[in-house]
Write an enzyme that holds these catalytic residues in place. Structure first.
Site, PDB file in Angstrom:
ATOM      1  N   ASP A  16      11.612 -19.949  16.730  1.00 37.32           N
ATOM      2  CA  ASP A  16      12.180 -19.213  17.659  1.00 37.32           C
ATOM      3  C   ASP A  16      11.952 -19.283  19.257  1.00 37.32           C
ATOM      4  OD1 ASP A  16      12.892 -16.487  18.346  1.00 37.32           O
ATOM      5  OD2 ASP A  16      10.789 -15.655  18.137  1.00 37.32           O
ATOM      6  N   HIS A  48       6.034 -15.680  16.586  1.00 36.52           N
ATOM      7  CA  HIS A  48       5.165 -15.007  17.394  1.00 36.52           C
ATOM      8  C   HIS A  48       3.632 -15.158  17.269  1.00 36.52           C
ATOM      9  CE1 HIS A  48       8.523 -11.810  18.792  1.00 36.52           C
ATOM     10  NE2 HIS A  48       9.039 -13.280  18.701  1.00 36.52           N
ATOM     11  N   GLU A  52      14.635 -13.441  26.443  1.00 27.80           N
ATOM     12  CA  GLU A  52      14.643 -12.688  25.429  1.00 27.80           C
ATOM     13  C   GLU A  52      13.490 -11.987  24.780  1.00 27.80           C
ATOM     14  OE1 GLU A  52      15.111 -11.423  21.267  1.00 27.80           O
ATOM     15  OE2 GLU A  52      13.775 -13.153  22.017  1.00 27.80           O
ATOM     16  N   GLU A  53      12.431 -13.101  24.929  1.00 25.93           N
ATOM     17  CA  GLU A  53      11.196 -12.439  24.222  1.00 25.93           C
ATOM     18  C   GLU A  53      10.405 -11.467  25.195  1.00 25.93           C
ATOM     19  OE1 GLU A  53      10.472 -13.225  21.480  1.00 25.93           O
ATOM     20  OE2 GLU A  53      10.898 -14.993  21.087  1.00 25.93           O
ATOM     21  N   ASP A  73      13.384 -19.312  25.939  1.00 25.39           N
ATOM     22  CA  ASP A  73      12.029 -18.764  26.176  1.00 25.39           C
ATOM     23  C   ASP A  73      11.092 -18.499  24.955  1.00 25.39           C
ATOM     24  OD1 ASP A  73      13.941 -16.575  25.860  1.00 25.39           O
ATOM     25  OD2 ASP A  73      12.002 -15.293  26.270  1.00 25.39           O
ATOM     26  N   HIS A 133      17.828 -18.857  22.541  1.00 21.98           N
ATOM     27  CA  HIS A 133      17.097 -18.518  23.651  1.00 21.98           C
ATOM     28  C   HIS A 133      15.995 -19.481  23.885  1.00 21.98           C
ATOM     29  CE1 HIS A 133      13.681 -16.728  21.580  1.00 21.98           C
ATOM     30  NE2 HIS A 133      14.519 -16.115  20.953  1.00 21.98           N
TER      31      HIS A 133
END
Length: 454
Positions: free
Chosen positions: A123, A423, A156-157, A92, A90
């Site tokens: 990520d 994150h 996705e996030e 995003d 992903h």
């Protein structure tokens, strides 16, 4: 690193990989237009599409998914009769949080202490670069031996389910014999790992209303119900004194029987301050891979700077609940909603809004594709055998793909090992992990194609 031609090719491609990841990280592709312009996600999607076209992918398309974002699709045909492998990543990313806490700007890939720092570096923009490296190495060493589909998700996030719903409406699009999800990570740097389980998740926003408007705390405080105080009390009901999640009806005693996570290693990885206790009971692996975990990820309340002596008429919080394998996320959502309504103090008016949900996932680690991946990882990481672990995070698409394609084998690998701090502020990727996992993925595709010919 071995002297295998694939390894040599990928080593030679790493400067290009760094340049491309620099370009991709520069897009502020947070899939929330309230925080960043939608044009940033659109530009990132266009970059991914162009990268696929440059690698001779066919049918490259920007898919408008039902949540208002775009996923990028492409197909690279392989030899006649070859199996099809779907590669997922992903583009995003999570918001950068407090940009002032970043040592270097979050959207500028910066090399420091042997790692590349930037939001999405691990990520999962790095995951897309990993796929490109593997395919380029194969093309330079005899060709790609399988048909390849690539899907790069755009939300996705956010957990808003756009790609899941699109896939359900177009089930033929992502059909494959094997699916490689490039969005997890090794248990630690240098230890090749596939992820066997993922926790599901549900995301709720709860609002409490107690007054028609804010009041002077001196004139009315002590009798008038303060919504912020009510919210604090409500949120406290979600945890026991030892920190264990306590949602009415949700069990918290499951045990993890695989690879264990030593508490000392976890404290170091999580950067727990000296003297601060871990929360919950059982092993660390029990707590983060096999049991539910609630987190208050946001509260709307007055900031300290500029605060006035007022009772708050309304308060709002966003709550994430991670749901372990074997538990239905929709059922967990109902239990959490019921708990919030039952535990709101003083008759406060409660409204609950669901903003995201995804099911937990458990892979079949006995499948032939896992044998091919184990061989590939052992070649890419000399002296190490592939491990299987759980992951406390969620990838909602996995269950959708498993339901749509029950015969497909699903493997989860990636760059989000503990040092990556995904994150969080100062997210980074290990270029050595990017290199070795790209080698592993390329060798896996070779091994898998050979296994299907046998």
């Amino acid at each position: 690193m071995t002297a295998h031609p694939i390894s040599e090719t990928i080593a030679s491609l790493m400067p290009r990989a760094k340049a491309e990841l620099t370009e991709l990280v520069a897009f502020q592709s947070v899939a929330d237009p309230a925080q960043f312009p939608k044009s940033e996600c659109e530009a990132a999607a266009a970059w991914v599409a162009d990268a696929l076209r440059a690698e001779d992918f066919q049918d490259v398309a920007l898919l408008d998914t039902p949540d208002g974002t775009q996923s990028v699709y492409g197909f690279l045909p392989g030899p006649a009769g070859a199996p099809t492998v779907l590669l997922y990543a992903h583009y995003d990313v999570q918001p950068p949080l407090d940009e002032s806490a970043w040592i270097s700007p979050p959207f500028e890939l910066t090399e420091r202490e042997g790692r590349w720092f930037g939001r999405g570096a691990a990520d999962c923009k790095g995951g897309f670069i990993m796929h490109l490296l593997a395919l380029r190495a194969l093309k330079a060493n005899g060709g790609v031996p399988v048909s390849v589909k690539v899907i790069a998700e755009g939300s996705e996030e956010q957990g808003t389910g756009g790609l899941e719903r699109y896939a359900e409406a177009h089930p033929e699009l992502l059909a494959a014999d094997t699916i490689v999800i490039g969005d997890t990570g090794n248990f630690r740097v240098g230890l090749p790992t596939v992820t066997a389980t993922l926790r599901g998740m549900t995301m709720l926003r709860v609002t409490l209303d107690t007054l028609e408007g804010n009041l002077h705390s001196g004139q009315f405080g002590g009798a008038a119900p303060d919504a912020l105080a009510a919210m604090i009390q409500l949120l406290a009901s979600l945890r026991a004194e030892d920190g264990t999640t306590t949602v009415d009806g949700l069990t918290t005693d499951a045990e993890w029987d695989g690879l264990q996570y030593p508490e000392s290693d976890f404290r170091k990885d999580a950067k727990v301050l000296d003297g601060v206790e871990l929360i919950g009971t059982g092993t660390v692996a029990d707590r983060i891979w096999a049991r539910p975990a609630v987190t208050v990820i946001g509260i709307d309340c007055p900031p300290v700077v500029g605060a006035t002596p007022s009772l708050q008429a309304s308060a709002r919080a966003q709550i994430s609940l991670r749901v372990p394998p074997g538990r239905d996320a929709a059922e967990a959502t109902k239990l959490l909603t019921a708990h919030l309504k039952a535990h709101a103090p003083w008759g406060a008016r409660v409204s609950v809004e669901q903003v995201g949900q995804g099911q937990a996932f458990r892979a079949d680690t006995s499948s032939p594709a896992y044998t091919s991946m184990a061989q590939a990882m052992e070649a890419a990481y000399p002296g190490e055998k592939m491990q299987t672990s759980g992951m406390g995070g969620s990838i909602p698409l996995c269950n959708t793909l498993a339901a749509l394609y029950p015969e497909a084998e699903i493997l989860l690998i990636g760059l989000s090992e503990p040092e990556a701090q995904i994150h969080a502020v100062n997210e980074s990727v290990s270029p050595e992990e990017l290199e070795r996992l790209s080698v592993a993925e390329a060798l896996f595709l070779q091994n898998y194609a050979e296994s299907k010919q046998a």
